[in-house]
Scaffold this motif. Sequence first.
Motif, PDB file in Angstrom:
ATOM      1  N   THR A 100       0.802  -1.233   0.000  1.00 17.17           N
ATOM      2  CA  THR A 100       0.000   0.000   0.000  1.00 17.17           C
ATOM      3  C   THR A 100       0.829   1.275   0.000  1.00 17.17           C
ATOM      4  O   THR A 100       0.341   2.326  -0.405  1.00 17.17           O
ATOM      5  N   HIS A 101       2.069   1.190   0.491  1.00 16.83           N
ATOM      6  CA  HIS A 101       2.964   2.350   0.522  1.00 16.83           C
ATOM      7  C   HIS A 101       4.355   1.885   0.055  1.00 16.83           C
ATOM      8  O   HIS A 101       5.307   1.847   0.840  1.00 16.83           O
ATOM      9  N   PRO A 102       4.480   1.518  -1.219  1.00 19.02           N
ATOM     10  CA  PRO A 102       5.742   0.933  -1.705  1.00 19.02           C
ATOM     11  C   PRO A 102       6.945   1.858  -1.575  1.00 19.02           C
ATOM     12  O   PRO A 102       8.090   1.396  -1.638  1.00 19.02           O
ATOM     13  N   GLU A 103       6.683   3.142  -1.387  1.00 20.22           N
ATOM     14  CA  GLU A 103       7.805   4.078  -1.215  1.00 20.22           C
ATOM     15  C   GLU A 103       8.421   3.987   0.179  1.00 20.22           C
ATOM     16  O   GLU A 103       9.480   4.572   0.441  1.00 20.22           O
ATOM     17  N   TYR A 104       7.759   3.234   1.085  1.00 19.61           N
ATOM     18  CA  TYR A 104       8.249   3.076   2.454  1.00 19.61           C
ATOM     19  C   TYR A 104       8.853   1.687   2.662  1.00 19.61           C
ATOM     20  O   TYR A 104       8.398   0.701   2.078  1.00 19.61           O
ATOM     21  N   ASP A 105       9.854   1.662   3.516  1.00 22.95           N
ATOM     22  CA  ASP A 105      10.469   0.402   3.934  1.00 22.95           C
ATOM     23  C   ASP A 105      10.079   0.130   5.386  1.00 22.95           C
ATOM     24  O   ASP A 105       9.783   1.073   6.142  1.00 22.95           O
ATOM     25  N   VAL A 106      10.054  -1.133   5.778  1.00 21.85           N
ATOM     26  CA  VAL A 106       9.834  -1.516   7.171  1.00 21.85           C
ATOM     27  C   VAL A 106      11.028  -2.341   7.625  1.00 21.85           C
ATOM     28  O   VAL A 106      11.320  -3.397   7.055  1.00 21.85           O
ATOM     29  N   ALA A 107      11.737  -1.847   8.627  1.00 18.63           N
ATOM     30  CA  ALA A 107      12.889  -2.555   9.194  1.00 18.63           C
ATOM     31  C   ALA A 107      12.458  -3.219  10.497  1.00 18.63           C
ATOM     32  O   ALA A 107      11.893  -2.558  11.370  1.00 18.63           O
ATOM     33  N   ILE A 108      12.692  -4.513  10.618  1.00 18.45           N
ATOM     34  CA  ILE A 108      12.309  -5.266  11.816  1.00 18.45           C
ATOM     35  C   ILE A 108      13.557  -5.584  12.622  1.00 18.45           C
ATOM     36  O   ILE A 108      14.496  -6.204  12.105  1.00 18.45           O
ATOM     37  N   MET A 109      13.569  -5.163  13.879  1.00 18.86           N
ATOM     38  CA  MET A 109      14.708  -5.387  14.766  1.00 18.86           C
ATOM     39  C   MET A 109      14.236  -6.171  15.988  1.00 18.86           C
ATOM     40  O   MET A 109      13.690  -5.605  16.934  1.00 18.86           O
ATOM     41  N   SER A 110      14.418  -7.485  15.927  1.00 16.78           N
ATOM     42  CA  SER A 110      13.973  -8.360  17.008  1.00 16.78           C
ATOM     43  C   SER A 110      15.179  -8.992  17.686  1.00 16.78           C
ATOM     44  O   SER A 110      15.969  -9.680  17.036  1.00 16.78           O
ATOM     45  N   LYS A 111      15.301  -8.764  18.992  1.00 19.04           N
ATOM     46  CA  LYS A 111      16.412  -9.349  19.747  1.00 19.04           C
ATOM     47  C   LYS A 111      16.061  -9.425  21.217  1.00 19.04           C
ATOM     48  O   LYS A 111      15.639  -8.433  21.810  1.00 19.04           O
ATOM     49  N   THR A 112      16.220 -10.609  21.802  1.00 18.26           N
ATOM     50  CA  THR A 112      15.981 -10.766  23.229  1.00 18.26           C
ATOM     51  C   THR A 112      17.164 -10.227  24.020  1.00 18.26           C
ATOM     52  O   THR A 112      18.289 -10.164  23.518  1.00 18.26           O
ATOM     53  N   LEU A 113      16.887  -9.848  25.259  1.00 15.42           N
ATOM     54  CA  LEU A 113      17.950  -9.305  26.107  1.00 15.42           C
ATOM     55  C   LEU A 113      18.636 -10.459  26.846  1.00 15.42           C
ATOM     56  O   LEU A 113      18.577 -10.580  28.064  1.00 15.42           O
ATOM     57  N   ASP A 114      19.304 -11.327  26.060  1.00 12.99           N
ATOM     58  CA  ASP A 114      19.964 -12.483  26.660  1.00 12.99           C
ATOM     59  C   ASP A 114      21.358 -12.141  27.183  1.00 12.99           C
ATOM     60  O   ASP A 114      21.862 -12.783  28.095  1.00 12.99           O
ATOM     61  N   SER A 115      21.956 -11.114  26.607  1.00 12.73           N
ATOM     62  CA  SER A 115      23.287 -10.687  27.036  1.00 12.73           C
ATOM     63  C   SER A 115      23.337  -9.160  27.046  1.00 12.73           C
ATOM     64  O   SER A 115      23.119  -8.527  26.004  1.00 12.73           O
ATOM     65  N   PRO A 116      23.597  -8.538  28.199  1.00  7.22           N
ATOM     66  CA  PRO A 116      23.661  -7.066  28.252  1.00  7.22           C
ATOM     67  C   PRO A 116      24.680  -6.475  27.290  1.00  7.22           C
ATOM     68  O   PRO A 116      24.452  -5.386  26.741  1.00  7.22           O
ATOM     69  N   ILE A 117      25.782  -7.176  27.063  1.00 13.34           N
ATOM     70  CA  ILE A 117      26.831  -6.642  26.188  1.00 13.34           C
ATOM     71  C   ILE A 117      26.364  -6.610  24.738  1.00 13.34           C
ATOM     72  O   ILE A 117      26.444  -5.576  24.062  1.00 13.34           O
ATOM     73  N   THR A 118      25.870  -7.749  24.236  1.00 16.18           N
ATOM     74  CA  THR A 118      25.418  -7.788  22.848  1.00 16.18           C
ATOM     75  C   THR A 118      24.196  -6.890  22.658  1.00 16.18           C
ATOM     76  O   THR A 118      24.026  -6.284  21.597  1.00 16.18           O
ATOM     77  N   TYR A 119      23.357  -6.782  23.690  1.00 16.64           N
ATOM     78  CA  TYR A 119      22.174  -5.930  23.543  1.00 16.64           C
ATOM     79  C   TYR A 119      22.560  -4.450  23.517  1.00 16.64           C
ATOM     80  O   TYR A 119      21.882  -3.644  22.872  1.00 16.64           O
ATOM     81  N   ALA A 120      23.651  -4.108  24.177  1.00 19.33           N
ATOM     82  CA  ALA A 120      24.127  -2.725  24.142  1.00 19.33           C
ATOM     83  C   ALA A 120      24.487  -2.322  22.713  1.00 19.33           C
ATOM     84  O   ALA A 120      24.167  -1.213  22.267  1.00 19.33           O
ATOM     85  N   PHE A 121      25.131  -3.223  21.973  1.00 17.34           N
ATOM     86  CA  PHE A 121      25.448  -2.937  20.571  1.00 17.34           C
ATOM     87  C   PHE A 121      24.168  -2.874  19.736  1.00 17.34           C
ATOM     88  O   PHE A 121      24.056  -2.070  18.803  1.00 17.34           O
ATOM     89  N   HIS A 122      23.207  -3.731  20.086  1.00 20.98           N
ATOM     90  CA  HIS A 122      21.919  -3.710  19.391  1.00 20.98           C
ATOM     91  C   HIS A 122      21.213  -2.371  19.616  1.00 20.98           C
ATOM     92  O   HIS A 122      20.576  -1.834  18.696  1.00 20.98           O
ATOM     93  N   MET A 123      21.346  -1.816  20.804  1.00 24.10           N
ATOM     94  CA  MET A 123      20.734  -0.517  21.097  1.00 24.10           C
ATOM     95  C   MET A 123      21.318   0.584  20.214  1.00 24.10           C
ATOM     96  O   MET A 123      20.615   1.525  19.830  1.00 24.10           O
ATOM     97  N   LEU A 124      22.576   0.481  19.878  1.00 32.05           N
ATOM     98  CA  LEU A 124      23.192   1.466  18.982  1.00 32.05           C
ATOM     99  C   LEU A 124      22.545   1.403  17.597  1.00 32.05           C
ATOM    100  O   LEU A 124      22.277   2.436  16.966  1.00 32.05           O
TER     101      LEU A 124
END
Length: 377
Positions: free
Chosen positions: A53-77
């Motif tokens: 319906t809006h082909p000019e738009y993209d949808v980015a999906i960012m799914s990640k569990t907080l299993d490791s505070p260190i790796t999740y910190a990079f994910h937050m960036l």
Amino acid sequence: MKRCVIRLAQVLLLFLYTLFCHLPHHRRIVCCSRESDTPSADFILIKDFVSRTHPEYDVAIMSKTLDSPITYAFHMLRQLYYIATSNAVVLDTYIPTISLLAGHIRIPVIQMWHALGNMKRFGYTALKDAEGRGTNAAELLNMHRGYTSVLISSMSFVDDYAAGFGIDKSLIYEAPLPRTDLLVDPRNRSVQRERLLRKYPMLAGKRNIVYCPTFRKRTPSNQKKAWSDLASAVDFNRYNLILKAHPLDDTRFDDPRVIQNYSDKDNMLFAADYVISDYSTVIYEAGLIGAPVFLYGYDWAEYSSRRSLYIDPERDIPTLFTDDARAIMHAIENDDFDADAYAAFIARNITLPEHGTCTARVVDHIFDLIRRNRRTK
């Protein structure tokens, strides 16, 4: 010490977010989740609908569990970059990156939440519960702050949602989750059931009972016996018993007769002839599919002392609620289930759009907020 660390992180996040806001922007919606490491059906449906319906738009999906505070910190960036350079952000759970930047994010933030219907107290109404977050943690992390809109499947429990998120009711918008479309579509239900029966031939030839226990932070003292009692009560010559565990729960039956090894991508509810649950909002999904639902509250005394509910499962849900596995199997074998009463219960908690799909209603709301945000700039 913890307060100082969080405040420092907040300052750093704001600095980086402000920096990223100067980078080129994209016609994009970003969807964030901590529920799973794989995209949810809700996010996939949003992405597919937007692409049509809006082909000019993209949808980015960012799914990640907080299993490791260190790796999740990079994910937050990564989250910061996408949030700073997109047009809207959609969440299905509490996301620290968002709440720590509450009041500073320049685009609409839509909290879709991940549950259909109303069941357990959460957020600010569960701070004193043993399974809820502590008051200090909620305050330090700015929990559930910064939302432009919060979606709800029915305004019948708007007061509960407003209290749980700690927000004004004016921010709440009635729009069931996109996956509702998959559950109410008879053709999709039939296609999915046939696909599962072909993929897992052991499901064919018997009636399928799907057991969907809610996630518990602490294993109940009587769980092993209760699960053993349930398996013992099933006539495996006539029925299959399928465990559909919560994504965050790795507890399994110690019984080879119970079907529990299958792909996480397969929603076994579509194979269900009957559903057994307890205090999980999966009871609404099962109701939308049309499966009879029974509640196995083997640990009700212990669970209710640790987690408060908005509704009383024994009084408010029109089905059998018991700690007796044999009573549940007796009800299943005798078709002792009031389908009309249960359908009315579902209708009170899931308000389907009069026109169009649930996915369309959610996406239209997102773009309404995007347009409103542009006008105010």
